[in-house]
Design a protein around this motif. Structure first.
Motif: not given
Ligand code: FMN
Length: 387
Positions: A224-236, A250-266
């Motif tokens: 099992r892996l967490p359903f969270a960025p950066p993994a499992a993008a196909v389901f999202a 599901s992203v840990n809140r401590k990630v930098p903001r730019e990274l979070l913004e980047e994940f939202k584009q994925v």
């Protein structure tokens, strides 16, 4: 009256693995080749083997003390199997080994080892049943095990393996429809092809076919892996807005903001591209952590595991996937649909060597073609079920 030849012939229809049971006597290592090894109890963890009362090797093991180590032999260890099965004293002369935690020989190249304390010896005809309580155990190699069947040695090469856990049951019915596609891809590209299903908030590895030369350990089906960025993008990517939100949240809140913004584009990026891709070769570290923290199947993915995945976030679905020359491709994934829902993420694992852009696109084409076939097969079954 059942004669012994008939007994052997009939029982020979049942394949067994081959282990070497070892111990350390005062004057050096002792060992016995055993086919009658079995797991016995999970709690407490126990295993057993059945030596002949007449066996001098068993007498030597018993006299060496109250503990023993089981070495599961690999398919290329027939020679070790024969050496230890011989009736002689210096059996270990040509065998490479080192000491286990309990001080018993671990045979070089064994698939797995199990350190035990002997807790019972039961009488059973001309044999005894030796029960050991497991004190330590470890998978040591990705080789397939040596098998003994109809009086001969062989090896087992699964076309594909499917997970066997209860909350995966609903997915497993469908995964059988996907397996032919997985097996074709694995054979064509001589690599490992896996399917993941989304089970609750986890990505579960439901099936695996083939092997990649880039992986020292075979994929643990059931992992099992967490359903969270950066993994499992196909389901999202092909999921509802709700599922996309769940993924991002599901992203840990401590990630930098730019990274979070980047994940939202994925999700949009991956959907438009038609596939998810991860470059590099980092995943083995994530996986060995998954194996350590969770033994793969039974435990929820840890925060530690997710943190490790985040370290490699830039390798996943970058804005541009165009490149000159050669690159390591970790894996490429496409969706298999059940109606308008993603049933599985179909993943092809890249080889140890770097590949060209054309080779990457070749993987993508083949994956998409097989995913379409698998989706159609799932749809046909769905239509039949509805009458
Ligand atoms: C593949 C294989 C599986 C074996 N499995 C068993 C077993 O389960 N129990 C047993 O008593 N002997 C088993 N034997 C035989 C012993 O390894 C060994 O050859 C025999 O005990 C030799 O006699 P000794 O112990 O007196 O030297 C097996 C041998 C081979 C080659």
């Amino acid at each position: 009256m059942i004669d012994s030849a008939r007994f052997r012939e009939v029982l020979g229809q049942y394949p067994t693995g081959v282990v070497i049971v070892t111990a350390m006597a005062e004057d050096g290592p002792v060992g016995m080749t055993v086919g009658s090894f079995t797991s016995v109890s999970l709690d407490p963890p126990m295993v057993a083997f059945l030596p002949a009362k007449s066996s001098s090797s068993w007498a030597a093991l018993r006299d060496a003390g109250d503990h023993f180590t089981v070495n599961i032999l690999a398919s290329d260890q027939e020679d070790v199997c024969r050496l230890i099965a011989m009736r002689k004293t210096d059996k270990f002369k040509d065998v490479e080994w080192h000491e286990s935690g309990l001080g018993n020989p671990i045979i070089q190249g064994a698939v797995a080892i199990i350190d035990c304390t002997r807790v019972a010896v039961h009488d059973a005809g001309d044999h005894e049943i030796v029960v050991g309580e497991v004190k330590a155990l470890e998978v040591r190699s990705a080789e397939y095990p040596l098998l003994f069947f109809r009086g001969g040695y062989g090896s087992f090469k699964p076309a594909s393996l499917a997970a066997a856990e209860s909350d995966l049951m609903q997915h497993l019915g469908l995964v059988n429809l996907v397996r032919p596609s997985m097996e074709r891809l694995a054979e064509r590209f001589e690599t490992e092809v896996t399917t993941n299903a989304l089970v609750g908030r986890e990505l579960a590895l439901t099936a695996s076919a083939g092997r990649s030369d880039a992986r020292p350990v075979p994929t643990r089906v059931g992992m099992r892996l967490p359903f969270a960025p950066p993994a499992a993008a196909v389901f999202a990517a092909w999921g509802t807005q709700e599922l996309r939100d769940l993924w991002i949240s599901s992203v840990n809140r401590k990630v930098p903001r730019e990274l979070l913004e980047e994940f939202k584009q994925v999700p949009d990026r991956v959907q438009k591209r038609g596939y998810a891709v991860t470059f590099g070769q980092h995943f083995l570290e994530v996986e060995s952590l998954a194996a350590k923290t969770g033994q793969g199947a039974l435990h929820a993915p840890s925060a530690e595991l997710h943190a490790e995945m985040l370290r490699y976030a830039s390798a996943y679905n970058p804005a541009s996937v165009e490149f000159d020359g050669l690159r390591h491709v970790q894996f490429v994934s496409v969706p298999i649909f059940d109606g308008d829902k993603v049933a599985f993420q179909l993943t092809l694992w890249g080889p140890r060597k770097k590949v060209s852009q054309a080779e990457l696109l070749n993987y993508v084409d083949a994956l998409q073609e097989e995913a379409a076939l698998a989706s159609a097969a799932i749809q046909r079954v769905g239509e039949r079920a509805q009458g």
